[in-house]
Write an enzyme that holds these catalytic residues in place. Structure first.
Site, PDB file in Angstrom:
ATOM      1  CG  HIS A 236     -34.286   3.515  24.424  1.00  0.00           C
ATOM      2  ND1 HIS A 236     -34.332   2.133  24.395  1.00  0.00           N
ATOM      3  CD2 HIS A 236     -33.940   3.846  25.695  1.00  0.00           C
ATOM      4  CE1 HIS A 236     -34.038   1.658  25.590  1.00  0.00           C
ATOM      5  NE2 HIS A 236     -33.795   2.666  26.405  1.00  0.00           N
ATOM      6  CE  LYS A 238     -29.561   2.255  24.945  1.00  0.00           C
ATOM      7  NZ  LYS A 238     -30.938   1.779  25.133  1.00  0.00           N
ATOM      8  CG  ASP A 243     -13.456   3.461   8.957  1.00  0.00           C
ATOM      9  OD1 ASP A 243     -13.709   4.664   9.125  1.00  0.00           O
ATOM     10  OD2 ASP A 243     -12.345   2.952   9.208  1.00  0.00           O
ATOM     11  CG  HIS A 412     -30.277  -2.291  30.818  1.00  0.00           C
ATOM     12  ND1 HIS A 412     -29.730  -1.739  29.673  1.00  0.00           N
ATOM     13  CD2 HIS A 412     -31.317  -1.489  31.160  1.00  0.00           C
ATOM     14  CE1 HIS A 412     -30.409  -0.650  29.334  1.00  0.00           C
ATOM     15  NE2 HIS A 412     -31.377  -0.473  30.227  1.00  0.00           N
ATOM     16  CE  LYS A 414     -32.590  -2.294  26.737  1.00  0.00           C
ATOM     17  NZ  LYS A 414     -33.269  -2.347  27.993  1.00  0.00           N
ATOM     18  CG  ASP A 419     -38.778 -22.480  17.559  1.00  0.00           C
ATOM     19  OD1 ASP A 419     -38.973 -22.723  18.765  1.00  0.00           O
ATOM     20  OD2 ASP A 419     -39.703 -22.262  16.752  1.00  0.00           O
TER      21      ASP A 419
END
Length: 494
Positions: A236, A238, A243, A412, A414, A419
């Site tokens: 999952h 990405k 470089d 979508h 995440k 704090d």
């Protein structure tokens, strides 16, 4: 039927009748069924022993035992597909030699109260925090892809890409053209796509990638021979690395819906992170470990000159996790962030289906006076997932957790922020699939200024969202409660 036709029918079936009453046929038939039953029993016994020896949670072990003994054949097939403890049956992994880095207690930019999380990540994932990183959060697809293509255009040595969903369309075609130009300039391009998440990727497109010189491999593709062993374990992540100096990670996949929206869900809202600095090397290391797994090629981590880079502002630590790691690293990091929060925890995630540990942490924090807020999408791309997510709302609201439903398209992102001190951006949802079954990666940022920026984004979105009330939610229709209860049963495999 006349007498002649009956006679013809009777005589034509004499061989079958004779075979049915042949004593040797009956013996072989009896032996076949006996072997089948004995094999089934032996397989079931083997699975039971495996569960008793390697089972992680008693409740999960008991559930699988009941399934195996109450659902003939189906129980075993389900267990083989989604029930096996992958941590006990590890894939071969490639662990590169890492240079000695300063320990967490020698990093003055990280407050002492965060050293427990630093040590946790370093022991679980092997990555120490790195200083001198320049960060930029990228909101939604248009900004993200403009930034990504600008970075790819500047590549001089290599481009590494890894995506769960890689769909053909405007973005894929644009990447194809860019790859063609960069390869002609001597740049190496390597691509990993998930075999199930990118199942729609066509053979002609893949052949075109290969024809221009892109090295491309699927991660655990759909193959009959290992269908049962690999279907439930997906990559999952990405990741883009250019470089070894610029890297990207977050929730955004290669899909035109981030540009054009979705006809049902509307505009897709997501968050990505661009890293310029030594943390990019750690994301590259994760890519190269996965690359060896899918291709069999061992590529040495390039030497970088980040020790000569002028001082920047952000300290970043990369945490990765997968079903063949020793511990559920990202779940432990989320758990620690929530437990160590003193003022607030703000979480943006479309798939909050917490296990017992995360649920208890959220409830405990809220009951202790910490300002705990969850932002989820009001719309969801799966009704089953939607009702499973909602099945936890009553308990969370009762403990004082504030829940906001974002109405403008599909959210979508995440993100976890705590704090004004620590933030997490990455690919992992807050569910059992991300914690136990998927390969995931998050960037943990120890930077008050960066965290405050994300907090302001959260508060801005919350003003346009619908806040749930415990009293109103309790009065929801009985049929909704039923759907939540049914969906909750399937939450471990969603």
């Amino acid at each position: 039927m006349d007498k002649g036709s009956f006679s013809d029918h009777y005589h034509s079936n004499l061989p079958i009748i004779a075979l049915t009453w042949n004593p040797w046929f009956l013996i072989w038939k009896s032996m076949f069924y006996t072997i089948l039953i004995v094999s089934y029993v032996l397989i079931a016994i083997g699975i039971v022993i495996s569960l008793l020896v390697n089972g992680v949670r008693p409740s999960k072990t008991l559930a699988w035992l009941l399934a195996i003994f109450t659902i003939p054949v189906g129980g075993i097939l389900l267990y083989l597909m989604i029930g096996r403890n992958r941590r006990r049956n590890r894939l071969p992994r490639y662990h590169m030699e890492q240079p000695m880095e300063p320990g967490p207690l020698h990093l003055p930019k990280i407050p002492k109260e965060r050293h427990k999380i630093v040590n946790l990540i370093q022991k679980n994932s092997g990555f120490a925090p790195t200083e001198n990183n320049e960060l930029r959060y990228l909101k939604d697809g248009q900004t993200t892809f403009e930034t990504i293509f600008a970075a790819l255009a500047g590549a001089t040595r290599f481009i590494h890409l890894q995506y769960y969903i890689f769909e053909e369309g405007i973005l894929a075609n644009r990447l194809l053209g860019l790859f063609h130009e960069k390869i002609k300039q001597g740049v190496q391009v390597r691509l990993i796509y998930d075999g199930i998440g990118s199942f729609s990727l066509s053979r002609p497109y893949l052949n075109e990638l290969k024809s221009i010189g892109v090295e491309v491999f699927p991660f655990l593709p759909f193959r009959f021979g290992r269908f049962l062993s690999s279907l439930n374990y997906r990559n999952h992540r990405k990741i883009i690395v250019v470089d070894d100096r610029i890297a990207f990670t977050g929730g955004i996949n290669i899909s035109d819906k981030y540009l054009k929206g979705d006809p049902v869900l509307g505009h897709w809202h997501d968050m990505h992170l661009m890293i310029q600095g030594p943390a990019a090397t750690h994301l590259n290391q994760i890519f190269l470990m996965d690359w060896q797994l899918v291709s069999g090629q061992k590529i040495e981590l390039p030497k970088s000159g980040w020790d000569q880079v002028a001082d920047k502002k952000s300290t970043v630590q990369i945490v990765s996790s997968g079903p063949d790691d020793d511990f559920a690293s990202i779940e432990q990091v989320y758990f620690s962030m929530i437990n160590e929060a003193r003022e607030y925890v703000y979480i943006t995630n479309p798939y909050i289906i917490p296990g017992n540990a995360i649920l208890a942490a959220l409830e405990t924090a809220a009951l202790s006076g910490v300002d705990v807020r969850l932002m989820l999408s009001e719309k969801n791309d799966s009704q089953l997932v939607n009702w499973s997510v909602r099945s936890y709302f009553e308990r969370l609201l009762k403990s004082g957790v504030k829940i906001y439903l974002f109405p403008c398209g599909f959210l979508h992102s995440k993100i976890v922020i705590c704090d004004d001190a620590i933030a997490s951006i990455g690919t992992a949802n807050i569910d059992i699939r991300s914690f136990e079954q998927n390969y995931e990666v998050n960037a943990i940022v120890y930077d008050p200024n960066f965290t405050e920026e994300l907090k302001h984004e959260f508060l801005r979105d919350s003003r346009t969202s619908h806040q749930l009330s415990y009293a109103v939610h309790q009065n929801r229709p009985w049929f909704d409660r039923l759907k939540e209860g049914v969906a909750k049963i399937f939450s471990p495999i969603l």
